[in-house]
Design a protein around this motif. Structure first.
Motif, PDB file in Angstrom:
ATOM      1  N   PHE A   1       5.628   6.657  25.287  1.00  0.00           N
ATOM      2  CA  PHE A   1       3.882   6.916  25.082  1.00  0.00           C
ATOM      3  C   PHE A   1       3.649   5.550  25.995  1.00  0.00           C
ATOM      4  CE2 PHE A   1       5.446   5.489  20.609  1.00  0.00           C
ATOM      5  CZ  PHE A   1       4.768   4.203  20.295  1.00  0.00           C
TER       6      PHE A   1
ATOM      7  N   VAL B   1       5.095  12.183  24.845  1.00  0.00           N
ATOM      8  CA  VAL B   1       5.720  12.920  26.111  1.00  0.00           C
ATOM      9  C   VAL B   1       7.725  12.679  26.868  1.00  0.00           C
ATOM     10  CG1 VAL B   1       5.535  14.516  28.770  1.00  0.00           C
ATOM     11  CG2 VAL B   1       3.990  13.366  27.191  1.00  0.00           C
ATOM     12  N   ASP B   2       8.462  13.493  26.574  1.00  0.00           N
ATOM     13  CA  ASP B   2       9.272  12.754  26.845  1.00  0.00           C
ATOM     14  C   ASP B   2       9.696  12.090  25.742  1.00  0.00           C
ATOM     15  OD1 ASP B   2       9.741  15.355  28.706  1.00  0.00           O
ATOM     16  OD2 ASP B   2       8.944  14.327  30.082  1.00  0.00           O
TER      17      ASP B   2
ATOM     18  N   ASP C   1      -3.542   8.169  26.780  1.00  0.00           N
ATOM     19  CA  ASP C   1      -3.172   9.063  27.147  1.00  0.00           C
ATOM     20  C   ASP C   1      -2.603   9.835  28.277  1.00  0.00           C
ATOM     21  OD1 ASP C   1      -5.330   9.320  29.433  1.00  0.00           O
ATOM     22  OD2 ASP C   1      -6.945  10.232  27.539  1.00  0.00           O
ATOM     23  N   GLN C   2      -2.103  10.790  28.787  1.00  0.00           N
ATOM     24  CA  GLN C   2      -1.016  10.862  29.745  1.00  0.00           C
ATOM     25  C   GLN C   2      -2.380  10.386  31.007  1.00  0.00           C
ATOM     26  OE1 GLN C   2       1.847  11.853  29.377  1.00  0.00           O
ATOM     27  NE2 GLN C   2       1.558  11.053  27.453  1.00  0.00           N
TER      28      GLN C   2
ATOM     29  N   GLU D   1       3.910  11.446  16.961  1.00  0.00           N
ATOM     30  CA  GLU D   1       4.552  12.815  17.196  1.00  0.00           C
ATOM     31  C   GLU D   1       3.517  14.277  17.255  1.00  0.00           C
ATOM     32  OE1 GLU D   1       7.000  12.009  13.867  1.00  0.00           O
ATOM     33  OE2 GLU D   1       8.045  10.033  14.588  1.00  0.00           O
ATOM     34  N   ALA D   2       2.284  14.377  17.246  1.00  0.00           N
ATOM     35  CA  ALA D   2       1.836  16.128  16.847  1.00  0.00           C
ATOM     36  C   ALA D   2       0.993  15.198  17.783  1.00  0.00           C
ATOM     37  CB  ALA D   2       1.333  16.330  15.032  1.00  0.00           C
ATOM     38  N   SER D   3       0.624  14.594  18.402  1.00  0.00           N
ATOM     39  CA  SER D   3      -0.691  15.119  19.469  1.00  0.00           C
ATOM     40  C   SER D   3       0.421  14.865  20.430  1.00  0.00           C
ATOM     41  CB  SER D   3      -0.771  13.003  19.776  1.00  0.00           C
ATOM     42  OG  SER D   3      -0.150  12.261  20.336  1.00  0.00           O
ATOM     43  N   GLY D   4      -0.368  15.165  21.811  1.00  0.00           N
ATOM     44  CA  GLY D   4      -0.065  15.449  23.212  1.00  0.00           C
ATOM     45  C   GLY D   4       0.299  13.643  24.210  1.00  0.00           C
ATOM     46  N   HIS D   5       0.458  12.460  23.223  1.00  0.00           N
ATOM     47  CA  HIS D   5       0.194  11.292  24.009  1.00  0.00           C
ATOM     48  C   HIS D   5       1.849  10.747  23.712  1.00  0.00           C
ATOM     49  CE1 HIS D   5      -4.203  11.721  23.744  1.00  0.00           C
ATOM     50  NE2 HIS D   5      -3.273  11.338  21.865  1.00  0.00           N
TER      51      HIS D   5
END
Length: 278
Positions: free
Chosen positions: A148, A144-145, A101-102, A138-142
Motif C-alpha cells: 500500500f 493489494v499484494d 487508493d489504487q 487489511e480488510a480494505s481494497g487499498h
C-alpha cells in the motif's frame, strides 16, 4: 511630519511557506508486522524548505512516551514526520498523511494532519499515532499484494524576518501626463473638432486609444491635423483628458456625453474597454 506621499523609510515583514510531498511505498506488509510495538521503519530522507525530513512508519503503533493512545496503540499504524538534519535552527512544519487508493487518490477517511509544530533539533518528531487501524487496512481494497502507499504533504513555515525596502514614492505618471497635455509641450498632432483645435502627442494617443490611432493612420503618416466629426468639442476634450490620465470624471461631467453614446459608439467602446482593463 511625514505625509502619505512622503515616507522617511520603508521595510517589509516577510513570511512564506515551502511545500513538498513524499510518497512512501510499504511492500511486504505482513513482514513489517513482525516488529515490536514502538519499533519504526524510516523512509529515505527528503528535502522541503531547505531542511531534511523523513517519515517513521510504525507497523504496530508508536507505543512510547509520545503515544497519545489509551493502550491500544498496537492496533494502529502510526506515522511521524521527523527532522533529519543537524542544522542548529528550529524548523516549523506541518504534515498531512494520506492513505492512497489504487488509483493514487487520497482516501478521505484516512487523511490526518499534525498541525503546525516546532522541530527543535535533529530527531524531533510529530505525527499521528492512530493513523489507521490495521484490521481496517487489511480488510480494505487499498492493501493489494502486500503493498500500500502513503503520501505525506509537508509544509514548512519560514521564520518571519524584516527587510529594507527602497523608499519609492507613489507614481505621478497620470499627473505628469495630464500636465503634458495641458501645456502642449512637444505636441505633434492637432485634432480639429467642430471648429476647435486640440493639441496632443501622436505616440501617447496612438498607444492609448485604438480608435484615435486609426484616425491618425487614416491620412498621411506625417499629417499634423486630424479632423474628428460627430463629437462635441467639450466631449472630445474630456476624452482626450481620459486618454492621458485615466480619469473618467471629466468625461461623465460633460453635457455631450449622451451625444457620445448615440453618435460615436466606436469612441464609447474604446472608453469602456479601457475601464474594463483596469
Amino acid at each position: 511630519m511625514p505625509t502619505v506621499d512622503n515616507y522617511t523609510a520603508a521595510s517589509a515583514a516577510v513570511g512564506a511557506r515551502s511545500t513538498g510531498r513524499h510518497l512512501l511505498h510499504i511492500e511486504g506488509y505482513s513482514h513489517t508486522k513482525a516488529l515490536f510495538a514502538g519499533e519504526s521503519i524510516p523512509s529515505q530522507s527528503f528535502s522541503v524548505g531547505g531542511r531534511a525530513w523523513c517519515i517513521w512508519y510504525y507497523p504496530r503503533g508508536a507505543a512510547d512516551d509520545q503515544d497519545d493512545g489509551d493502550g491500544d496503540a498496537a492496533l494502529y499504524i502510526s506515522l511521524f514526520l521527523v527532522l533529519d538534519d543537524s542544522i542548529p535552527e528550529p524548523a516549523y512544519a506541518e504534515a498531512t498523511f494520506h492513505l492512497l487508493d489504487q488509483a493514487g487518490r487520497p482516501v478521505p477517511s484516512c487523511t490526518h494532519a499534525t498541525g503546525l509544530n516546532e522541530y527543535s533539533a535533529a530527531g524531533a518528531r510529530h505525527g499521528v499515532p492512530a493513523f489507521i487501524p490495521r484490521d481496517f487496512l487489511e480488510a480494505s481494497g487499498h492493501l493489494v499484494d502486500e503493498c500500500f502507499r502513503i503520501r505525506c504533504d509537508v509544509s514548512v513555515r519560514w521564520q518571519w524576518h524584516t527587510e529594507a525596502r527602497p523608499d519609492a514614492p507613489p507614481s505621478d505618471l497620470r499627473r505628469h501626463l495630464g500636465d503634458l497635455l495641458a501645456s502642449g509641450e512637444g505636441a505633434d498632432v492637432t485634432f480639429q473638432v467642430a471648429g476647435e483645435t486640440f493639441s496632443a502627442h501622436r505616440s501617447v494617443v496612438a498607444a492609448r486609444s485604438p480608435v484615435l490611432k486609426a484616425k491618425l493612420s487614416a491620412g498621411t503618416a506625417a499629417a499634423a491635423c486630424v479632423r474628428i466629426d460627430d463629437v462635441a468639442p467639450q466631449v472630445f476634450e474630456a476624452l482626450l483628458h481620459f486618454v492621458y490620465t485615466d480619469s473618467l470624471n471629466a468625461v461623465m461631467a460633460t453635457d455631450g456625453f449622451e451625444h457620445l453614446v448615440k453618435s460615436c459608439p466606436a469612441l464609447l467602446k474604446d472608453l469602456i474597454s479601457k475601464l474594463a482593463a483596469r
